[in-house]
Design a protein around this motif. Structure first.
Motif, PDB file in Angstrom:
ATOM      1  N   ILE A   1       0.866  -1.175   0.000  1.00 11.52           N
ATOM      2  CA  ILE A   1       0.000   0.000   0.000  1.00 11.52           C
ATOM      3  C   ILE A   1       0.905   1.228   0.000  1.00 11.52           C
ATOM      4  CG2 ILE A   1      -1.842   1.229   1.180  1.00 11.52           C
ATOM      5  CD1 ILE A   1      -2.637  -1.592   0.264  1.00 11.52           C
ATOM      6  N   GLY A   2       0.706   2.099  -0.979  1.00 12.33           N
ATOM      7  CA  GLY A   2       1.543   3.289  -1.089  1.00 12.33           C
ATOM      8  C   GLY A   2       1.256   4.296   0.017  1.00 12.33           C
ATOM      9  N   ILE A   3       2.298   5.009   0.419  1.00 17.63           N
ATOM     10  CA  ILE A   3       2.171   6.114   1.388  1.00 17.63           C
ATOM     11  C   ILE A   3       2.434   7.405   0.626  1.00 17.63           C
ATOM     12  CG2 ILE A   3       3.044   7.158   3.511  1.00 17.63           C
ATOM     13  CD1 ILE A   3       1.760   4.460   4.034  1.00 17.63           C
ATOM     14  N   THR A   4       1.442   8.278   0.568  1.00 15.27           N
ATOM     15  CA  THR A   4       1.591   9.546  -0.149  1.00 15.27           C
ATOM     16  C   THR A   4       2.533  10.481   0.588  1.00 15.27           C
ATOM     17  OG1 THR A   4      -0.701   9.328  -0.883  1.00 15.27           O
ATOM     18  CG2 THR A   4       0.342  11.497  -1.167  1.00 15.27           C
ATOM     19  N   ARG A   5       2.303  10.631   1.905  1.00 11.39           N
ATOM     20  CA  ARG A   5       3.078  11.598   2.674  1.00 11.39           C
ATOM     21  C   ARG A   5       2.955  11.317   4.166  1.00 11.39           C
ATOM     22  NH1 ARG A   5       1.381  17.341   1.870  1.00 11.39           N
ATOM     23  NH2 ARG A   5       1.721  17.712   4.089  1.00 11.39           N
ATOM     24  N   LEU A   6       3.907  11.851   4.910  1.00 10.77           N
ATOM     25  CA  LEU A   6       3.872  11.847   6.369  1.00 10.77           C
ATOM     26  C   LEU A   6       4.306  13.227   6.822  1.00 10.77           C
ATOM     27  CD1 LEU A   6       5.270   9.212   8.836  1.00 10.77           C
ATOM     28  CD2 LEU A   6       6.072  11.570   8.993  1.00 10.77           C
ATOM     29  N   HIS A   7       3.514  13.865   7.653  1.00 10.41           N
ATOM     30  CA  HIS A   7       3.896  15.194   8.130  1.00 10.41           C
ATOM     31  C   HIS A   7       3.624  15.363   9.619  1.00 10.41           C
ATOM     32  CE1 HIS A   7      -0.402  16.028   6.985  1.00 10.41           C
ATOM     33  NE2 HIS A   7      -0.357  16.686   8.131  1.00 10.41           N
ATOM     34  N   MET A   8       4.293  16.338  10.220  1.00 12.10           N
ATOM     35  CA  MET A   8       4.152  16.645  11.646  1.00 12.10           C
ATOM     36  C   MET A   8       3.098  17.729  11.844  1.00 12.10           C
ATOM     37  SD  MET A   8       8.223  16.916  12.611  1.00 12.10           S
ATOM     38  CE  MET A   8       8.613  17.902  11.162  1.00 12.10           C
ATOM     39  N   GLU A   9       2.403  17.675  12.964  1.00 13.78           N
ATOM     40  CA  GLU A   9       1.459  18.729  13.315  1.00 13.78           C
ATOM     41  C   GLU A   9       1.100  18.617  14.788  1.00 13.78           C
ATOM     42  OE1 GLU A   9      -1.747  18.071  10.595  1.00 13.78           O
ATOM     43  OE2 GLU A   9      -2.774  16.670  11.917  1.00 13.78           O
ATOM     44  N   GLU A  10       0.382  19.619  15.284  1.00 13.19           N
ATOM     45  CA  GLU A  10      -0.061  19.608  16.680  1.00 13.19           C
ATOM     46  C   GLU A  10      -1.514  19.160  16.750  1.00 13.19           C
ATOM     47  OE1 GLU A  10      -0.080  23.551  18.356  1.00 13.19           O
ATOM     48  OE2 GLU A  10      -0.719  24.461  16.477  1.00 13.19           O
ATOM     49  N   ASP A  11      -1.854  18.510  17.857  1.00  8.36           N
ATOM     50  CA  ASP A  11      -3.219  18.049  18.069  1.00  8.36           C
ATOM     51  C   ASP A  11      -4.058  19.182  18.657  1.00  8.36           C
ATOM     52  OD1 ASP A  11      -5.379  16.356  18.108  1.00  8.36           O
ATOM     53  OD2 ASP A  11      -4.458  14.861  19.425  1.00  8.36           O
ATOM     54  N   ALA A  12      -5.362  19.073  18.510  1.00  7.39           N
ATOM     55  CA  ALA A  12      -6.287  20.002  19.164  1.00  7.39           C
ATOM     56  C   ALA A  12      -6.652  19.446  20.534  1.00  7.39           C
ATOM     57  CB  ALA A  12      -7.532  20.178  18.304  1.00  7.39           C
ATOM     58  N   GLY A  13      -7.391  20.222  21.321  1.00  6.92           N
ATOM     59  CA  GLY A  13      -7.839  19.771  22.637  1.00  6.92           C
ATOM     60  C   GLY A  13      -9.038  18.852  22.521  1.00  6.92           C
ATOM     61  N   LYS A  14      -9.836  18.839  23.575  1.00 14.54           N
ATOM     62  CA  LYS A  14     -10.971  17.908  23.619  1.00 14.54           C
ATOM     63  C   LYS A  14     -12.203  18.623  24.145  1.00 14.54           C
ATOM     64  CE  LYS A  14     -12.366  13.576  25.887  1.00 14.54           C
ATOM     65  NZ  LYS A  14     -11.940  12.555  26.873  1.00 14.54           N
ATOM     66  N   LEU A  15     -13.307  18.493  23.420  1.00 17.60           N
ATOM     67  CA  LEU A  15     -14.584  19.055  23.865  1.00 17.60           C
ATOM     68  C   LEU A  15     -15.422  17.971  24.532  1.00 17.60           C
ATOM     69  CD1 LEU A  15     -15.651  21.286  20.836  1.00 17.60           C
ATOM     70  CD2 LEU A  15     -14.884  22.061  23.082  1.00 17.60           C
ATOM     71  N   VAL A  16     -16.023  18.299  25.651  1.00 14.71           N
ATOM     72  CA  VAL A  16     -16.926  17.381  26.342  1.00 14.71           C
ATOM     73  C   VAL A  16     -18.310  18.017  26.356  1.00 14.71           C
ATOM     74  CG1 VAL A  16     -17.429  16.168  28.497  1.00 14.71           C
ATOM     75  CG2 VAL A  16     -15.046  16.525  27.787  1.00 14.71           C
ATOM     76  N   HIS A  17     -19.236  17.406  25.641  1.00 15.00           N
ATOM     77  CA  HIS A  17     -20.598  17.950  25.544  1.00 15.00           C
ATOM     78  C   HIS A  17     -21.432  17.390  26.697  1.00 15.00           C
ATOM     79  CE1 HIS A  17     -19.391  19.412  21.654  1.00 15.00           C
ATOM     80  NE2 HIS A  17     -19.036  18.195  21.309  1.00 15.00           N
ATOM     81  N   ALA A  18     -22.071  18.261  27.425  1.00 12.59           N
ATOM     82  CA  ALA A  18     -22.766  17.835  28.646  1.00 12.59           C
ATOM     83  C   ALA A  18     -24.135  18.481  28.750  1.00 12.59           C
ATOM     84  CB  ALA A  18     -21.917  18.193  29.866  1.00 12.59           C
ATOM     85  N   GLY A  19     -24.892  18.035  29.750  1.00 12.02           N
ATOM     86  CA  GLY A  19     -26.231  18.572  29.956  1.00 12.02           C
ATOM     87  C   GLY A  19     -27.213  17.979  28.965  1.00 12.02           C
ATOM     88  N   ALA A  20     -28.474  18.281  29.136  1.00 15.89           N
ATOM     89  CA  ALA A  20     -29.522  17.739  28.267  1.00 15.89           C
ATOM     90  C   ALA A  20     -30.277  18.874  27.612  1.00 15.89           C
ATOM     91  CB  ALA A  20     -30.471  16.868  29.078  1.00 15.89           C
ATOM     92  N   ASP A  21     -30.332  18.845  26.297  1.00 13.91           N
ATOM     93  CA  ASP A  21     -31.112  19.834  25.554  1.00 13.91           C
ATOM     94  C   ASP A  21     -31.911  19.062  24.514  1.00 13.91           C
ATOM     95  OD1 ASP A  21     -31.722  21.679  23.287  1.00 13.91           O
ATOM     96  OD2 ASP A  21     -30.820  23.131  24.656  1.00 13.91           O
ATOM     97  N   ARG A  22     -33.218  19.169  24.571  1.00  9.60           N
ATOM     98  CA  ARG A  22     -34.089  18.360  23.718  1.00  9.60           C
ATOM     99  C   ARG A  22     -33.833  18.587  22.237  1.00  9.60           C
ATOM    100  NH1 ARG A  22     -39.043  19.133  21.545  1.00  9.60           N
ATOM    101  NH2 ARG A  22     -39.259  21.163  22.556  1.00  9.60           N
ATOM    102  N   LEU A  23     -33.478  19.820  21.835  1.00 10.19           N
ATOM    103  CA  LEU A  23     -33.300  20.131  20.420  1.00 10.19           C
ATOM    104  C   LEU A  23     -31.850  19.991  19.980  1.00 10.19           C
ATOM    105  CD1 LEU A  23     -35.640  23.253  20.135  1.00 10.19           C
ATOM    106  CD2 LEU A  23     -36.145  20.895  19.467  1.00 10.19           C
ATOM    107  N   ALA A  24     -30.915  20.548  20.740  1.00 15.38           N
ATOM    108  CA  ALA A  24     -29.509  20.573  20.314  1.00 15.38           C
ATOM    109  C   ALA A  24     -28.735  19.331  20.733  1.00 15.38           C
ATOM    110  CB  ALA A  24     -28.826  21.824  20.863  1.00 15.38           C
ATOM    111  N   GLY A  25     -29.250  18.574  21.690  1.00 15.87           N
ATOM    112  CA  GLY A  25     -28.563  17.367  22.116  1.00 15.87           C
ATOM    113  C   GLY A  25     -27.725  17.544  23.362  1.00 15.87           C
ATOM    114  N   SER A  26     -27.188  18.738  23.601  1.00 17.53           N
ATOM    115  CA  SER A  26     -26.466  19.013  24.851  1.00 17.53           C
ATOM    116  C   SER A  26     -26.656  20.486  25.194  1.00 17.53           C
ATOM    117  CB  SER A  26     -24.973  18.679  24.722  1.00 17.53           C
ATOM    118  OG  SER A  26     -24.377  19.453  23.708  1.00 17.53           O
ATOM    119  N   ALA A  27     -26.645  20.781  26.478  1.00 10.75           N
ATOM    120  CA  ALA A  27     -26.919  22.141  26.925  1.00 10.75           C
ATOM    121  C   ALA A  27     -25.676  23.020  26.885  1.00 10.75           C
ATOM    122  CB  ALA A  27     -27.500  22.115  28.339  1.00 10.75           C
ATOM    123  N   TYR A  28     -24.491  22.420  27.063  1.00 15.10           N
ATOM    124  CA  TYR A  28     -23.251  23.206  27.061  1.00 15.10           C
ATOM    125  C   TYR A  28     -22.083  22.279  26.767  1.00 15.10           C
ATOM    126  CZ  TYR A  28     -22.891  21.217  31.768  1.00 15.10           C
ATOM    127  OH  TYR A  28     -22.837  20.352  32.825  1.00 15.10           O
TER     128      TYR A  28
END
Length: 494
Positions: free
Chosen positions: A129-156
């Motif tokens: 299997i060919g590899i096109t490229r390998l590059h370095m980068e930084e990761d993003a953080g992490k979002l935790v969706h919480a609470g209950a919202d009937r329409l949006a799925g989470s309150a905050y």
């Protein structure tokens, strides 16, 4: 006149993977905060990874070393000159609101890895299997969706910046994969390689290895690609395979019913075993890349590159080939033994100490692997050392003990270690190989069970197993199995 039905169109899938691999450095890619997994939220942060004004990134030298080693292990060309770029994109969990990555001048390009698929008959099919490229980068953080919202799925939503700035390499494959099974094997081989190198733990459940899959279908024989769909949110190799198989069927059905396939990002829903639409797919122009002004370009000298190359271990595919060609193992055995570097090294040390190759392989893949799994232990911490396993195997091969006796004493050896021969001598477990002694025991067993003997001689030959069991019981499992079977056959039919 009968009109022949039109031939059914055959389709094939075109699949490529984008794999993010978290590097096992102690600190982040551009600052000194810890990368340790599982800390309390927002405790592994500092002004640089929080994007505070006036801060400047500094490249972690270990990240460059690990990226180059990964590129070399994947048979890539290492760029003597590369640079970092800003990827302009709104990341709610990356405070700078841009990501430092590599765009047009990555650290490594044009490589390949070999996958091996072993069927139920033990036959191996290999594919590059060919590899096109390998590059370095930084990761993003992490979002935790919480609470209950009937329409949006989470309150905050809550944000944890501990992962922001953790070093990644992104590995992009060529569209050479055709099935879900090939994709899963490709991801497994990538994980084996980074683990062998010691640059990542590859734990998918902790997010250390994350795969996004691009899938399209086309009629067999057509050169042009179909419309590509990206799938995210797969946290196991089985999920990768199932998501691709589902998506292939979905796209074929859409084509045949005239439903348009749109370029989009879809999510894999583990519960319902299906993909669902998430958003339209961005193109590179949406990211507005430009060279990162706060970091100098990267120069890797030939001497530095070759110095890192010399530090590479023998890799999984090389071991598999050697085990099959030099040691005579089956493709299945070679694949199991090389899956983890520590297991392969334990096996090789056992063989080097004089252990029979096939016997050593069977004990490691069978009883020892089962014990390790049950006890949640790793082979590196095993009390039974390779030289001691070689000694145990030798006792079986030369007839000192039977396989049954070896199984009986194995639990003690696994927890206590020590010389198997000394243990056998201490417990008086040396195998009985004297023909006269075995014959006398057989005659005693037959004399004690005349009814069963009569039934056997009347045609109920399955009773032979009964007599074998009685002999093992009488001898404490110490009789030579091969010789016992031979003598028992003679006396039963005499």
């Amino acid at each position: 006149m009968t009109v022949a039905a039109p031939a059914k169109t055959e389709y094939e899938a075109v699949i490529g993977l984008e794999t993010h691999c978290q590097l096992s450095t102690e600190t982040k890619i551009f600052c000194s905060s810890s990368t340790e997994f599982g800390a309390d939220p927002n405790t592994h942060v500092d002004p640089v990874c929080l994007g505070l004004p006036g801060t400047l990134p500094v490249l972690n030298q270990k990240v460059l070393e690990y990226a180059v080693k990964a590129g070399l292990a994947l048979n890539c060309q290492i760029a003597p000159y590369s640079k970092f770029d800003r990827k302009q994109y709104f990341y709610p969990d990356l405070p700078k609101n841009y990501q430092i990555s590599q765009y047009d001048l990555p650290i490594a390009e044009h490589g390949w890895l070999e996958i091996e698929i072993v069927d139920k008959q033990g036959n191996a099919t290999r594919k590059r299997i060919g590899i096109t490229r390998l590059h370095m980068e930084e990761d993003a953080g992490k979002l935790v969706h919480a609470g209950a919202d009937r329409l949006a799925g989470s309150a905050y939503s809550l944000v944890d910046y501990n992962r922001a700035g953790v070093p990644l390499v992104e590995i992009v494959s060529e569209p050479d994969i055709r099935t879900g099974q090939e994709a899963a094997e490709y991801a497994k081989e990538l994980r084996r390689i980074v683990r062998y190198l010691g640059i990542s733990d590859g734990n998918m459940q902790e997010g250390s290895l994350r795969c996004d899959v691009n899938v399209s279908v086309r009629p067999v024989g057509q050169k042009a690609f179909g419309t590509k769909v990206e799938i995210k949110n797969m946290n196991s190799f089985n999920a990768i395979q199932r998501a691709i198989e589902y998506e292939i069927e979905r796209q074929i059905e859409a084509i045949e019913t005239g439903e348009p396939i749109v370029q989009e990002t879809r999510l894999w829903e583990e519960g319902s075993q299906r993909t669902i639409s998430m958003r339209s797919k961005e193109g590179s122009s949406d990211y507005r890349y430009f060279p990162e002004p706060d970091l100098t370009p990267i120069v890797v000298s030939e001497e530095q590159r070759e110095s890192w190359r010399e530090e590479l271990p023998e890799l999984p595919a090389q071991k598999r080939h050697r085990y099959e060609t030099e040691l005579g193992l089956s493709a299945y055995d070679a694949q199991v033994l090389t899956d983890e570097r520590a297991v392969a090294e334990y096996f090789e040390a056992t063989v080097t100490a004089g252990g029979d190759v096939k016997q050593a392989a069977n004990w490691i893949m069978g009883d020892i692997a089962a014990w390790l799994k049950n006890e949640k232990q790793s082979i590196e911490n095993l009390a039974l050392k390779p030289a001691e396993l070689a000694e145990l195997v030798g006792l079986i091969v030369n007839g000192t003990i039977s396989g049954k006796i070896a199984k009986d004493i194995l639990p003690e050896l696994l927890t206590e270690g020590g010389s198997p021969k000394a243990l056998v001598d201490r417990k008086g477990l040396v195998q009985i190989s004297d023909q006269g002694a075995i014959k006398a025991m057989i005659e005693e067993v037959l004399a004690a069970h005349p009814a069963e003997l009569e039934q056997y001689r009347a045609g109920k030959t399955k009773l032979k197993g009964f007599f074998v069991g009685q002999l093992m019981k009488k001898s404490g499992g110490r009789v030579d199995p091969k010789l016992t079977n031979q003598l028992l056959e003679e006396l039963l039919n005499g």
